[in-house]
Design a protein around this motif. Structure first.
Motif, PDB file in Angstrom:
ATOM      1  N   ALA A 128       1.145 -24.912  62.600  1.00  0.00           N
ATOM      2  CA  ALA A 128       1.690 -25.020  63.953  1.00  0.00           C
ATOM      3  C   ALA A 128       1.161 -23.859  64.782  1.00  0.00           C
ATOM      4  O   ALA A 128       1.349 -22.699  64.435  1.00  0.00           O
ATOM      5  N   ASP A 129       0.468 -24.180  65.855  1.00  0.00           N
ATOM      6  CA  ASP A 129      -0.041 -23.132  66.739  1.00  0.00           C
ATOM      7  C   ASP A 129       1.115 -22.511  67.511  1.00  0.00           C
ATOM      8  O   ASP A 129       2.048 -23.199  67.921  1.00  0.00           O
ATOM      9  N   VAL A 149      -5.116 -27.775  63.781  1.00  0.00           N
ATOM     10  CA  VAL A 149      -5.151 -28.007  62.340  1.00  0.00           C
ATOM     11  C   VAL A 149      -3.787 -28.560  61.949  1.00  0.00           C
ATOM     12  O   VAL A 149      -2.753 -27.926  62.209  1.00  0.00           O
ATOM     13  N   ASP A 150      -3.767 -29.741  61.325  1.00  0.00           N
ATOM     14  CA  ASP A 150      -2.503 -30.437  61.081  1.00  0.00           C
ATOM     15  C   ASP A 150      -1.521 -29.632  60.251  1.00  0.00           C
ATOM     16  O   ASP A 150      -0.310 -29.737  60.430  1.00  0.00           O
ATOM     17  N   ASP A 151      -2.013 -28.832  59.324  1.00  0.00           N
ATOM     18  CA  ASP A 151      -1.113 -28.108  58.423  1.00  0.00           C
ATOM     19  C   ASP A 151      -0.507 -26.863  59.049  1.00  0.00           C
ATOM     20  O   ASP A 151       0.334 -26.213  58.432  1.00  0.00           O
ATOM     21  N   GLU A 181      -0.311 -30.195  70.940  1.00  0.00           N
ATOM     22  CA  GLU A 181      -1.411 -30.692  70.112  1.00  0.00           C
ATOM     23  C   GLU A 181      -1.819 -29.624  69.113  1.00  0.00           C
ATOM     24  O   GLU A 181      -2.124 -28.494  69.495  1.00  0.00           O
ATOM     25  N   ARG A 182      -1.826 -29.967  67.849  1.00  0.00           N
ATOM     26  CA  ARG A 182      -2.227 -29.024  66.805  1.00  0.00           C
ATOM     27  C   ARG A 182      -3.720 -29.146  66.535  1.00  0.00           C
ATOM     28  O   ARG A 182      -4.257 -30.247  66.405  1.00  0.00           O
TER      29      ARG A 182
END
Length: 199
Positions: A174-175, A170-172, A167-168
């Protein structure tokens, strides 16, 4: 188990029954061992649709021992050091039951040992407190360990772990998380003193 009205003002967590079953099966031939667990959760008079009937095969795995090497696939528990960086295991009293679903190669010799593993966390799919169904996270992880035993009662080790959450936040972006550590275990430093340290 039957749960009566707990008088907390909510109408979605009382007056229902649940039947829970965990069947574990283990088998082995020579240097090969396998394991599996069948989980069932059946709700009677469930107050909401959040209480999902559950029947699934869990903790499926196989291990093959080849001399000092062990090859594992499926579900297995994994811990790094004493668990500061990673601790996937079963604690029945605390309601914790999380395995690593993936693969592992381990070597254990007289003075050295190492392991390489990768996979995704696989928790038991029923929350033990509110008994709601929990989806498997799609996190991905990989790690490695190394241990040396220069003396019979002295051990030193190091480990590394990389984790990509499914699950990210922040969409922009990648954790991604990396963790490393080292430890030493001196179980008989003196006749009355033991020492374990981890960083």
């Amino acid at each position: 188990e039957m749960r009566i009205d707990n008088e907390n003002g909510a109408n979605n967590d009382g007056n229902y029954g649940v039947i829970q079953e965990r069947l574990s099966v283990n088998a082995g031939v020579g240097d090969v061992s396998t394991w599996a667990r069948l989980d069932a959760d059946i709700f009677l008079n469930k107050p909401t649709d959040q209480f999902e009937q559950n029947l699934r095969a869990e903790r499926l795995g196989v291990a093959w021992r080849l001399g000092n090497f062990t090859l594992q696939g499926g579900d297995f528990f994994q811990q790094l050091g004493r668990g500061i960086a990673l601790n996937l295991r079963k604690l029945t009293g605390a309601g914790v039951d999380v395995s690593l679903q993936g693969a592992k190669v381990a070597y254990l010799g007289d003075t050295h040992g190492f392991s390489i593993f990768g996979g995704r966390p696989n928790p038991a799919n029923i929350d033990p407190v509110n008994q709601r169904f929990v989806e498997d996270p799609q996190d991905a992880m990989a790690g490695a360990t190394y241990e040396v035993r220069p003396f019979a009662s002295t051990r030193f080790g190091a480990y590394a772990l990389g984790l990509i959450p499914g699950e990210r936040l922040v969409d922009d972006f990648a954790d991604f998380t990396t963790t490393g550590g080292a430890w030493t275990d001196l179980p008989s430093l003196l006749s009355w003193l033991t020492l374990y340290a981890e960083l």
